[in-house]
Design a protein around this motif. Structure first.
Motif, mmCIF file in Angstrom:
data_model
loop_
_atom_site.group_PDB
_atom_site.id
_atom_site.type_symbol
_atom_site.label_atom_id
_atom_site.label_comp_id
_atom_site.label_asym_id
_atom_site.label_seq_id
_atom_site.Cartn_x
_atom_site.Cartn_y
_atom_site.Cartn_z
ATOM 1 N N SER A 14 -15.385 -5.346 26.416
ATOM 2 C CA SER A 14 -16.533 -4.734 25.757
ATOM 3 C C SER A 14 -17.788 -5.517 26.131
ATOM 4 C CB SER A 14 -16.355 -4.749 24.235
ATOM 5 O OG SER A 14 -16.427 -6.076 23.743
ATOM 6 N N ASN A 15 -18.941 -5.011 25.696
ATOM 7 C CA ASN A 15 -20.206 -5.666 26.029
ATOM 8 C C ASN A 15 -20.503 -6.881 25.164
ATOM 9 O OD1 ASN A 15 -20.339 -3.439 27.626
ATOM 10 N ND2 ASN A 15 -22.285 -2.690 26.871
ATOM 11 N N THR A 16 -19.664 -7.142 24.189
ATOM 12 C CA THR A 16 -19.887 -8.253 23.266
ATOM 13 C C THR A 16 -19.848 -9.586 24.002
ATOM 14 O OG1 THR A 16 -18.814 -6.999 21.511
ATOM 15 C CG2 THR A 16 -19.109 -9.359 21.141
ATOM 16 N N PHE A 17 -20.854 -10.425 23.736
ATOM 17 C CA PHE A 17 -20.918 -11.731 24.390
ATOM 18 C C PHE A 17 -19.746 -12.603 23.959
ATOM 19 C CE2 PHE A 17 -22.319 -16.221 24.213
ATOM 20 C CZ PHE A 17 -22.502 -16.420 25.576
ATOM 21 N N ASP A 18 -19.052 -13.171 24.917
ATOM 22 C CA ASP A 18 -17.912 -14.037 24.637
ATOM 23 C C ASP A 18 -17.874 -15.120 25.706
ATOM 24 O OD1 ASP A 18 -15.486 -15.287 24.146
ATOM 25 O OD2 ASP A 18 -14.426 -13.427 23.692
ATOM 26 N N ASP A 19 -18.140 -16.347 25.309
ATOM 27 C CA ASP A 19 -18.211 -17.456 26.256
ATOM 28 C C ASP A 19 -16.962 -18.341 26.182
ATOM 29 O OD1 ASP A 19 -19.565 -18.879 28.258
ATOM 30 O OD2 ASP A 19 -20.255 -20.376 26.814
ATOM 31 N N SER A 20 -15.906 -17.822 25.574
ATOM 32 C CA SER A 20 -14.690 -18.620 25.394
ATOM 33 C C SER A 20 -13.910 -18.742 26.700
ATOM 34 C CB SER A 20 -13.788 -17.995 24.330
ATOM 35 O OG SER A 20 -13.270 -16.752 24.777
ATOM 36 N N ASP A 21 -13.147 -19.822 26.818
ATOM 37 C CA ASP A 21 -12.310 -20.009 28.007
ATOM 38 C C ASP A 21 -11.259 -18.903 28.114
ATOM 39 O OD1 ASP A 21 -13.740 -22.272 28.516
ATOM 40 O OD2 ASP A 21 -12.137 -23.691 28.002
ATOM 41 N N GLU A 22 -10.765 -18.450 26.972
ATOM 42 C CA GLU A 22 -9.760 -17.389 26.977
ATOM 43 C C GLU A 22 -10.322 -16.113 27.598
ATOM 44 O OE1 GLU A 22 -7.094 -14.736 23.816
ATOM 45 O OE2 GLU A 22 -8.384 -16.358 23.101
ATOM 46 N N TYR A 23 -11.544 -15.777 27.210
ATOM 47 C CA TYR A 23 -12.184 -14.577 27.760
ATOM 48 C C TYR A 23 -12.406 -14.736 29.261
ATOM 49 C CZ TYR A 23 -15.656 -10.872 28.468
ATOM 50 O OH TYR A 23 -16.326 -9.772 28.929
ATOM 51 N N LYS A 24 -12.925 -15.884 29.657
ATOM 52 C CA LYS A 24 -13.207 -16.111 31.072
ATOM 53 C C LYS A 24 -11.938 -16.069 31.909
ATOM 54 C CE LYS A 24 -17.338 -18.892 30.232
ATOM 55 N NZ LYS A 24 -17.949 -20.237 30.328
ATOM 56 N N ARG A 25 -10.839 -16.588 31.393
ATOM 57 C CA ARG A 25 -9.577 -16.545 32.131
ATOM 58 C C ARG A 25 -9.059 -15.105 32.230
ATOM 59 N NH1 ARG A 25 -7.363 -20.852 30.428
ATOM 60 N NH2 ARG A 25 -7.383 -22.030 32.375
ATOM 61 N N ARG A 26 -9.168 -14.362 31.140
ATOM 62 C CA ARG A 26 -8.716 -12.967 31.150
ATOM 63 C C ARG A 26 -9.570 -12.142 32.118
ATOM 64 N NH1 ARG A 26 -9.240 -8.272 27.719
ATOM 65 N NH2 ARG A 26 -10.844 -9.297 26.459
ATOM 66 N N TYR A 27 -10.864 -12.409 32.129
ATOM 67 C CA TYR A 27 -11.747 -11.702 33.056
ATOM 68 C C TYR A 27 -11.354 -12.017 34.501
ATOM 69 C CZ TYR A 27 -16.062 -10.130 35.315
ATOM 70 O OH TYR A 27 -16.968 -9.490 36.133
ATOM 71 N N PHE A 28 -11.117 -13.280 34.787
ATOM 72 C CA PHE A 28 -10.751 -13.697 36.143
ATOM 73 C C PHE A 28 -9.449 -13.034 36.574
ATOM 74 C CE2 PHE A 28 -8.742 -16.689 39.134
ATOM 75 C CZ PHE A 28 -9.753 -16.805 40.077
ATOM 76 N N GLN A 29 -8.501 -12.956 35.668
ATOM 77 C CA GLN A 29 -7.205 -12.358 35.982
ATOM 78 C C GLN A 29 -7.298 -10.855 36.220
ATOM 79 O OE1 GLN A 29 -4.934 -13.723 32.595
ATOM 80 N NE2 GLN A 29 -4.415 -15.682 33.557
ATOM 81 N N ALA A 30 -8.349 -10.231 35.679
ATOM 82 C CA ALA A 30 -8.552 -8.800 35.925
ATOM 83 C C ALA A 30 -8.989 -8.541 37.362
ATOM 84 C CB ALA A 30 -9.592 -8.249 34.953
ATOM 85 N N HIS A 31 -9.430 -9.583 38.048
ATOM 86 C CA HIS A 31 -9.787 -9.539 39.471
ATOM 87 C C HIS A 31 -10.845 -8.473 39.757
ATOM 88 C CE1 HIS A 31 -8.975 -11.185 43.402
ATOM 89 N NE2 HIS A 31 -8.892 -9.984 43.919
ATOM 90 N N ILE A 32 -11.954 -8.572 39.041
ATOM 91 C CA ILE A 32 -13.069 -7.637 39.221
ATOM 92 C C ILE A 32 -14.157 -8.357 40.022
ATOM 93 C CG2 ILE A 32 -14.718 -6.126 38.085
ATOM 94 C CD1 ILE A 32 -12.987 -6.295 35.572
ATOM 95 N N PRO A 33 -14.415 -7.947 41.244
ATOM 96 C CA PRO A 33 -15.413 -8.665 42.054
ATOM 97 C C PRO A 33 -16.831 -8.427 41.576
ATOM 98 C CG PRO A 33 -14.671 -6.702 43.204
ATOM 99 C CD PRO A 33 -13.811 -6.822 41.981
ATOM 100 N N CYS A 34 -17.674 -9.407 41.762
ATOM 101 C CA CYS A 34 -19.094 -9.260 41.469
ATOM 102 C C CYS A 34 -19.638 -8.089 42.289
ATOM 103 C CB CYS A 34 -19.837 -10.547 41.835
ATOM 104 S SG CYS A 34 -21.644 -10.407 41.701
ATOM 105 N N PRO A 35 -20.433 -7.220 41.697
ATOM 106 C CA PRO A 35 -20.962 -6.076 42.452
ATOM 107 C C PRO A 35 -21.885 -6.475 43.598
ATOM 108 C CG PRO A 35 -22.006 -6.236 40.295
ATOM 109 C CD PRO A 35 -20.861 -7.199 40.291
ATOM 110 N N PHE A 36 -22.325 -7.725 43.619
ATOM 111 C CA PHE A 36 -23.191 -8.184 44.703
ATOM 112 C C PHE A 36 -22.412 -8.888 45.815
ATOM 113 C CE2 PHE A 36 -26.091 -8.138 40.970
ATOM 114 C CZ PHE A 36 -26.925 -7.127 41.426
#
Length: 218
Positions: A110-132
């Motif tokens: 979601s768009n909710t700000f989350d700076d936790s390590d858990e969120y960052k690890r889950r995001y990384f595992q989703a393997h979504i490349p930066c649009p740039f």
């Protein structure tokens, strides 16, 4: 503190953005100049210590991490892109942003700000490349890349960065990046506040880079 003192000593070298004429262009110039000062200081530290990062052109594992930016960084990136007058680049960015948003939603974020390590690890595992991130594994906005990207370095085996966003012997330059932004924003009143709303950019919560810039490309 060391970097802050360095930037403050050299702030006079940054173009004055208090002049209302073409203020957006002056913001871009100032941001690039400050970023170059940071680059120069990092290189000096590397030369003095003899320690160099293992990052190299084409290594893009960090481009799959959750990158947060300030509102003013998003504005600078957007304005810089518009000033390139490159329709192919604009179409490419719009297409990549659309793909990123679809992948982001599909992964359940979601768009909710989350700076936790858990969120960052889950995001990384989703393997979504930066649009740039381009097809050639380079950065489409390299001159105005976010401070978080500019001050991130790994001194470990690059292959480790493929597996986890938190690798030993990696310099997360969030403090350096925050210092760069602080010096940039506080250096001139015209940068510090949004002239339309009076909002102080220092009060901003960081936003994921694609979410921060997507509104400018709708």
């Amino acid at each position: 503190m060391f970097l802050r003192n360095f930037l403050e000593r050299n702030i006079v070298m940054v173009p004055d953005v208090s002049d209302p004429q073409n203020i957006e262009q002056k913001k871009v110039q100032a941001f690039i100049r400050l970023g170059n000062l940071v680059d120069e200081q990092i290189k000096e530290i590397e030369q003095n210590t003899g320690i160099h990062p293992t990052c190299s052109k084409g290594c893009s594992y960090c481009c799959y991490q959750a990158i947060y930016v300030s509102t003013i960084e998003a504005e600078i990136i957007t304005y810089w892109l518009q000033q390139q007058h490159d329709r192919n680049l604009t179409r490419y960015v719009k297409r990549r942003l659309k793909t990123w948003i679809a992948s982001f939603r599909k992964a359940g974020f979601s768009n909710t700000f989350d700076d936790s390590d858990e969120y960052k690890r889950r995001y990384f595992q989703a393997h979504i490349p930066c649009p740039f991130l381009t097809e050639s594994k380079t950065c489409a906005i390299y001159p105005v890349r976010p401070s978080a990207c500019r001050t991130y370095f790994s001194f470990a085996d690059p292959r480790l960065c493929r597996e986890d966003p938190f690798v030993d012997f990696t310099l997360n330059g969030s403090v350096w990046g925050a210092t760069l932004l602080m010096c940039f924003i506080t250096s001139h009143e015209s940068v510090r506040k949004d002239p339309n709303s009076g909002k102080n950019f220092l009060d901003d919560l960081p936003t994921l880079l694609p979410l921060a810039v997507k509104k400018f490309f709708q």
